[in-house]
Write an enzyme that holds these catalytic residues in place. Structure first.
Site, PDB file in Angstrom:
ATOM      1  N   HIS A  17       0.862  -1.197   0.000  1.00  0.00           N
ATOM      2  CA  HIS A  17       0.000   0.000   0.000  1.00  0.00           C
ATOM      3  C   HIS A  17       0.893   1.239   0.000  1.00  0.00           C
ATOM      4  CE1 HIS A  17      -3.747   2.143   1.938  1.00  0.00           C
ATOM      5  NE2 HIS A  17      -3.089   2.947   1.129  1.00  0.00           N
ATOM      6  N   HIS A  19       1.197   4.922  -2.360  1.00  0.00           N
ATOM      7  CA  HIS A  19       0.812   5.806  -3.465  1.00  0.00           C
ATOM      8  C   HIS A  19       2.098   6.466  -3.942  1.00  0.00           C
ATOM      9  CE1 HIS A  19      -3.486   5.511  -2.305  1.00  0.00           C
ATOM     10  NE2 HIS A  19      -2.967   5.352  -1.099  1.00  0.00           N
ATOM     11  N   HIS A 197      -9.553   1.083  -1.105  1.00  0.00           N
ATOM     12  CA  HIS A 197      -9.521   1.701   0.225  1.00  0.00           C
ATOM     13  C   HIS A 197     -10.932   1.584   0.801  1.00  0.00           C
ATOM     14  CE1 HIS A 197      -5.771   3.356  -1.150  1.00  0.00           C
ATOM     15  NE2 HIS A 197      -5.611   4.137  -0.112  1.00  0.00           N
ATOM     16  N   GLU A 200     -11.207   3.371   6.108  1.00  0.00           N
ATOM     17  CA  GLU A 200     -10.203   4.305   6.653  1.00  0.00           C
ATOM     18  C   GLU A 200     -10.980   5.381   7.421  1.00  0.00           C
ATOM     19  OE1 GLU A 200      -8.053   6.608   3.709  1.00  0.00           O
ATOM     20  OE2 GLU A 200      -6.378   7.020   5.074  1.00  0.00           O
ATOM     21  N   ASP A 278       1.799   3.976   2.839  1.00  0.00           N
ATOM     22  CA  ASP A 278       0.746   4.832   2.276  1.00  0.00           C
ATOM     23  C   ASP A 278       1.339   6.012   1.487  1.00  0.00           C
ATOM     24  OD1 ASP A 278      -1.903   5.337   1.705  1.00  0.00           O
ATOM     25  OD2 ASP A 278      -2.457   6.044   3.694  1.00  0.00           O
ATOM     26  N   ASP A 279       1.647   7.100   2.172  1.00  0.00           N
ATOM     27  CA  ASP A 279       2.216   8.305   1.534  1.00  0.00           C
ATOM     28  C   ASP A 279       3.411   8.765   2.368  1.00  0.00           C
ATOM     29  OD1 ASP A 279      -0.012   8.978  -0.559  1.00  0.00           O
ATOM     30  OD2 ASP A 279      -1.071   8.565   1.313  1.00  0.00           O
TER      31      ASP A 279
HETATM   32  N1  HPA Z   1      -6.593   7.426   1.490  1.00  0.00           N
HETATM   33  C1  HPA Z   1      -7.319   7.724   0.415  1.00  0.00           C
HETATM   34  N2  HPA Z   1      -6.786   8.207  -0.690  1.00  0.00           N
HETATM   35  C2  HPA Z   1      -5.470   8.405  -0.733  1.00  0.00           C
HETATM   36  C3  HPA Z   1      -4.670   8.100   0.350  1.00  0.00           C
HETATM   37  C4  HPA Z   1      -5.259   7.587   1.530  1.00  0.00           C
HETATM   38  O1  HPA Z   1      -4.617   7.290   2.550  1.00  0.00           O
HETATM   39  N3  HPA Z   1      -3.410   8.424  -0.025  1.00  0.00           N
HETATM   40  C5  HPA Z   1      -3.462   8.861  -1.297  1.00  0.00           C
HETATM   41  N4  HPA Z   1      -4.715   8.859  -1.736  1.00  0.00           N
HETATM   42 ZN    ZN Z   2      -3.757   4.797   0.682  1.00  0.00          ZN
END
Ligand code: HPA
Ligand code: ZN
Length: 338
Positions: A17, A19, A197, A200, A278-279
């Site tokens: 996971h 991006h 996703h 969350e 994630d990011d």
């Molecule tokens: N959630 C949803 N969209 C996203 C995320 C995330 O953590 N990171 C980049 N796009």
């Molecule tokens: Zn994500």
């Protein structure tokens, strides 16, 4: 470095996971802005980092989409991904399944080919330079229409043999998986794997929809599934992989304190959790940082850490033979470390 830290650093792992646009470090953002003659609303790298204080997902997304504006050419996408692969290799990642958001770029007039060819060239280099394999996940932006997602799938048609899966990201609440049932069915018809996703910020209902309407092979995040014991039992029973992102959860206020992160509760409930970044450029760390931070905050033992790494391989989209080879190396590492 503690003993646990060095154990984590050398532990073979897959990242499931990530991006790629979220791995854009402020230094590279400035370099690309200069290279492309683009003005960015920050005076320094420090000022960029100071802007990364979020109280929810949308706060983050607004800054993340603005940051992606410096990415224009295939060389930019190559440089972005090459930087990520180098960081991941240093963290013991031997296989990475990376998401990209084509609509973030095509909606700014960047050709799909520029985005994907840049990423593919960096993926080939990562294999040659770091021995790291990787796969691409094309993620649809859920705040846009299903029609726009169909247009993106069509634009991807010439590269579908080099895309492993489709995903669903961006603003979750108000954009349930149901909205994309048709386009995910079309992706499945083309032999693509499915991830989304869900849970969350959205309710457990969105996780049910990802399973029942999108036929997800993996759930990204999935934290709010814990609110529904029937759903937890179902996810555990089917051994559904959850791609959990501890530092993201903290930065986006999905958890209020890492000391209360549910990662070990997920494992104890029989959920197939994994650790991911994630990011990483926006949330304060790469996959190694995520492992170390949550291991410390929750007092994870070595067995739990190994289980999380093991799940990353069995939850990947690699063929069974490749998974078996990775698990052998993982077991050898653990045995040699003891
Ligand atoms: N959630 C949803 N969209 C996203 C995320 C995330 O953590 N990171 C980049 N796009
Ligand atoms: Zn994500």
């Amino acid at each position: 470095m503690t003993d646990l830290d060095s154990f984590i650093a050398g532990l073979p792992k897959a990242e499931l996971h990530l991006h790629i646009e979220g791995s854009l470090e402020p230094e590279l953002m400035f370099a690309l802005a200069r290279r492309n003659g683009i003005d960015i609303p920050y005076a320094s790298v420090e000022q960029v980092r100071a802007a990364y204080a979020f109280s929810n997902l949308q706060d983050f997304l607004d800054i993340y989409y603005a940051g992606a504006g410096v990415l224009r050419t295939r060389r930019d996408f190559h440089d972005l991904a090459a930087a990520y692969f180098a960081r991941a290799a240093a963290d013991g990642v031997v296989h990475a399944e990376i998401m990209f958001d084509p609509q973030t770029h095509t909606d700014r007039g960047i050709a799909f080919s520029e985005v994907i060819e840049g990423l593919l060239s960096a993926m080939a280099e990562a294999e040659a330079e770091h021995g790291m394999t990787s796969k691409l996940i094309l993620s649809f932006l859920r705040h846009l229409s299903e029609e726009a997602a169909f247009a993106t799938l069509e634009a991807a048609e010439p590269w579908l043999d080099r895309i492993a899966a489709v995903g669903l990201d961006s603003s979750e609440v108000g954009h349930p998986p149901l909205k994309f049932a048709q386009v995910f069915a079309a992706a499945r018809d083309r032999g693509l794997k499915i991830t989304a996703h869900a849970g969350e910020e959205g309710p457990p209902e969105y996780v049910y929809q990802a399973l029942d309407l999108l036929h997800a092979d993996r759930i990204d995040h999935g934290n709010r599934a814990l609110e529904d014991p029937v759903l937890v039992d179902r996810l555990a029973e089917m051994r559904m992989t959850l791609t959990v992102c501890p530092l993201s959860n903290l930065k986006l206020c999905v958890v209020d304190d890492l000391a209360r992160h549910p990662i070990d509760r997920m494992l104890a409930l029989g959920l197939k959790a994994t650790i991911n970044s994630d990011d990483p450029a926006y949330f304060g760390g790469y996959i190694g940082d995520n492992f170390r931070a949550v291991a410390r905050a929750r007092g994870l033992d070595r067995e739990e850490i190994v289980a999380l790494a093991r799940n990353s391989f069995t939850g990947s989209f690699l063929p069974p033979e490749a998974v078996a080879l990775h698990l052998e190396k993982l077991d050898a590492y653990v045995a040699a470390y003891a």
